[in-house]
Design an enzyme around this catalytic site. Structure first.
Site, PDB file in Angstrom:
ATOM      1  CG  HIS A 192      -3.653  -3.743   2.452  1.00 49.38           C
ATOM      2  ND1 HIS A 192      -2.614  -3.158   1.766  1.00 49.38           N
ATOM      3  CD2 HIS A 192      -3.088  -4.710   3.218  1.00 49.38           C
ATOM      4  CE1 HIS A 192      -1.481  -3.738   2.088  1.00 49.38           C
ATOM      5  NE2 HIS A 192      -1.748  -4.680   2.967  1.00 49.38           N
ATOM      6  CG  HIS A 193      -3.217  -8.520   1.979  1.00 52.01           C
ATOM      7  ND1 HIS A 193      -2.621  -8.161   0.798  1.00 52.01           N
ATOM      8  CD2 HIS A 193      -2.267  -8.381   2.943  1.00 52.01           C
ATOM      9  CE1 HIS A 193      -1.368  -7.811   1.029  1.00 52.01           C
ATOM     10  NE2 HIS A 193      -1.126  -7.933   2.320  1.00 52.01           N
ATOM     11  CB  CYS A 194     -10.072  -8.620   3.352  1.00 52.16           C
ATOM     12  SG  CYS A 194     -11.592  -9.579   3.484  1.00 52.16           S
ATOM     13  CG  ASP A 235      -4.160  -9.013  -2.670  1.00 49.50           C
ATOM     14  OD1 ASP A 235      -3.905  -8.441  -1.594  1.00 49.50           O
ATOM     15  OD2 ASP A 235      -4.351 -10.235  -2.750  1.00 49.50           O
TER      16      ASP A 235
END
Length: 709
Positions: A192-194, A235
């Protein structure tokens, strides 16, 4: 034919059933449970291949690498714990025969063609750099969080295969008779940060958005609500939502920009939004990565506080975690603040249904792009959970540096609310994808509680007690050994060892990557293999069977063996049928036997395992697929009540997600019929501490592990 990687697990499960008469008695009801009432758990052995490769670093530095293969072992302990409680209500599958492709359409539509190609190239070149003692990742990456090797590429392909398997399981299943409504995909690294074309915070591909594109391409899913309870703001997931809304991503290559040439950008770098439409709803610590205190940029803080609904093709809502001191305080906090996410997700789905219906009524023509043609099809929804467990009360303090967390029970409550949302809008379809969680305790207990919620059951506080969690995580030690002696009344330790054996047997590759003394372990496994089957041969009747089928067949086998003998009186202690010593343990000097906790734990386990499984269906809000004429009648009924206003807003900011259909009877044909509507449950919420911002996300580098770089 490739050997079944779950064979060792099935052998251990067979032994568990034989040792636990309560499970055998529950088997009579197991065959009556439809597949849609079971949760599917997807394992990928390939995910173990992503291993920290810099052999020259110090042992102290290695300890700072928290995204590690052992996370899957800890998750397996949580899975095993849930299975021992409800063995007939879970199906375990391995995606060992499926490797995805980084160049597949559902990957490139998320990340463009250039980034997946560059990532694969970096993985292939990593081993050569490592052999020279060089850092294998680009200089503008955070080398303290991200590492690569040639084996990382295999892990990524395995993750993609597991994601595809998970989506397939809830829409087509292995067969039409084996379609489940809920799936939990256990993979790493997280996603979920990629961002569109930049990795961050351990994440190399955005797993959730890839799953969404796959569901759109193969099953015509038009709208997805992503619910993210990881400690850290997703993000990357949010940033890709801006891309879906038509805003030009940062650092988009000219090649990727031209892919959708029939849908050009305006002068303000905005093009028409395309399907599938995605709403992102996150709760996280505003002081942790990527908004870490003393490291955060104003842009990251704004992004992690964005709240915008049904505007500019965006539906994003962020809620910040707060401190709490007592369970009562947290429950109030959850009802008044965190449940806001479900109100907003409900609003997203309502608006989506209305807009799709208007499109049909007006017979609007939709444009074709170089992507899949925009759907002239009815609304079809899906709920996806970004399941990160690093907000757990059991997470290590080095990761949870700002002292905000959630109790273990939260993962059950949140997941049950996600089920309600899905039952209202998505015919019960829920896909959960594992994200963060880095201590063994946080992962074990969090996965355990999450799976209990995924079956809409209540969490028992004793299951999450420190003593219980401590016993389970013993199995995460590479050189774990069972206790030599036990108190016969210590049901927690007896149960925990059953859980550990099941968890450690789920993925054979644990032997190669995680466990020590492989040769010794192989000998021990061969010995156990022979003991489990009595004659040393694998029980062929169990090949390919689901867990509930194994329970039923073990029950039948037990009945055949005993038909000519008098009934055997069983001890009323679960998970044991062995000679145990009452001698004190010498292996654990700080252990204090808690008699009351053991008695309470024993009662909760007995209540579950001897319970008629059909009672489970009374609490699980399964909605059968309605006939076409019934759906049309319902649509017309809702239309007559709808106001002339185009937008549907949640009235006065109230959370309204009713559980309006329940299961009252188990039909002979295994179909679930809904009963009369139940009353709506409404809770007030306060969003006074949520900043209302709509700021386009742009990529800035920061570190997740906490140090400067």
């Amino acid at each position: 034919m490739q050997a079944d990687p779950l064979e060792n697990f099935y052998l251990q499960f067979q032994r568990f059933v034989e040792n636990n008469p309560n499970v055998i008695s529950a088997a009579r009801a197991a065959s009556q449970i439809p597949e849609s009432a079971k949760a599917v758990i997807i394992l990928s052995p390939y995910c173990l291949h992503h291993v920290f490769p810099r052999e020259w670093v110090s042992k102290a530095y290695r300890k700072t690498i928290v995204e590690r293969p052992e996370r899957l072992l800890a998750a397996s302990m949580g899975i095993a714990a849930a299975i021992t409680m409800y063995p007939a209500l879970f199906n375990l599958r391995s995606s060992h025969t499926r490797l995805g492709s980084l160049s597949s359409p559902h990957v490139t539509k998320v990340h463009g063609a250039q980034w997946p190609h560059s990532l694969a190239k970096l993985c292939k070149e990593a081993d050569g750099k490592l052999a020279k003692g060089e850092i294998e990742v680009p200089t503008n990456w955070n080398a303290g969080d991200i590492y690569l090797s040639s084996r990382t590429l295999l892990a990524l392909k395995g993750s993609l295969g597991a994601i595809e398997t998970g989506v397939d399981s809830i829409f087509k299943g292995p067969s039409l008779d084996h379609i489940s409504n809920r799936a939990f995909v256990v993979i790493r690294p997280p996603g979920h940060h990629c961002h569109v074309s930049m990795p961050s915070g351990f994440c190399l591909l955005n797993n959730v958005h890839v799953a969404i594109e796959y569901a759109f391409d193969h099953y015509d899913v038009t709208h997805v609500a992503v619910l993210d309870f990881d400690l850290h703001h997703g993000d990357g997931t949010q940033d890709i939502c801006w891309k879906r809304a038509g805003f030009k991503p940062d650092n988009e290559s000219e090649e990727d920009s031209k892919i959708d040439s029939n849908n050009p950008y305006s002068d303000f770098n905005k093009r028409k939004a395309r399907f599938p439409k995605v709403g992102y709803f996150s709760m996280h610590d505003i002081n942790s990565f990527p908004t870490e205190t003393d490291f955060a940029t104003s842009e990251h803080i704004k992004n992690a506080s964005t709240c915008i609904m049904d505007s500019h093709d965006l539906n994003i809502w962020n809620v910040h975690l707060s401190n709490w001191s007592t369970d009562e305080d947290f429950q109030k906090l959850y009802r008044s603040k965190y449940r806001t996410l479900f109100a907003k997700a409900d609003e997203f789905f309502k608006n989506a249904k209305y807009e799709m219906e208007i499109q049909f009524e007006n017979n609007e023509e939709t444009e074709e792009t170089n992507f899949k043609p925009q759907p002239k099809k009815p609304f079809k929804g899906l709920v996806i959970i970004s399941a990160g467990f690093d907000a757990s009360e059991y997470e290590q303090t080095t990761m949870q540096r700002h002292k905000v967390n959630v109790p273990t029970e939260f993962y059950t409550t949140f997941t049950k609310d996600a089920l309600k949302l899905s039952q209202m809008h998505c015919k019960g379809k829920v896909l959960s994808v594992m994200e963060g969680g880095y201590s063994d305790q946080a992962i074990c207990s969090g996965v355990f509680a999450h799976l209990i919620g995924l079956q809409n059951q209540d969490w028992i506080n004793e299951w999450g007690s420190q003593q219980v969690v401590k016993e389970i995580v013993r199995g995460c030690k590479p050189n774990w050994k069972p206790y030599k002696t036990k108190k016969s009344s210590d049901v927690i330790r007896i149960w925990a060892e059953e859980v550990i054996r099941l968890g450690r047997s789920m993925i054979p590759e644990f032997d190669d990557v995680v466990f020590k003394s492989k040769e010794k372990l192989l000998k021990q496994k061969q010995k156990e293999h022979a003991a489990l089957t009595n004659d040393g041969k694998f029980n062929e009747s169990m090949v390919g069977a689901t867990i509930s089928q194994r329970v039923t067949r073990s029950y039948a086998k037990d009945r055949v063996h005993r038909k000519d003998t008098a009934p055997v009186k069983q001890e009323n202690v679960p998970f044991m049928q062995m000679n145990l010593s009452d001698e004190d343990e010498n292996e654990d000097d700080d252990y204090e036997y808690d008699e009351e906790l053991n008695k309470t734990f024993n009662r909760t386990v007995e209540d579950i395992t001897i319970d008629d499984i059909s009672r489970h269906l009374e609490t699980l809000d399964l909605i059968e697929q309605q006939e076409d004429e019934e759906e049309e009648a319902q649509r017309q009924k809702e239309k007559s009540k709808r106001s002339s206003s185009r937008r549907l807003q949640s009235s006065n900011g109230m959370y309204k997600i009713p559980s309006d259909k329940t299961t009252n009877n188990l039909r002979h044909n295994n179909r679930i019929l809904s009963s009369s509507q139940q009353g709506q449950q409404t809770q007030n919420y306060d969003d006074s501490d949520i900043s209302m911002m709509s700021h386009v996300s742009t990529m800035k580098h920061s570190t997740r592990s906490g140090g400067r770089w």
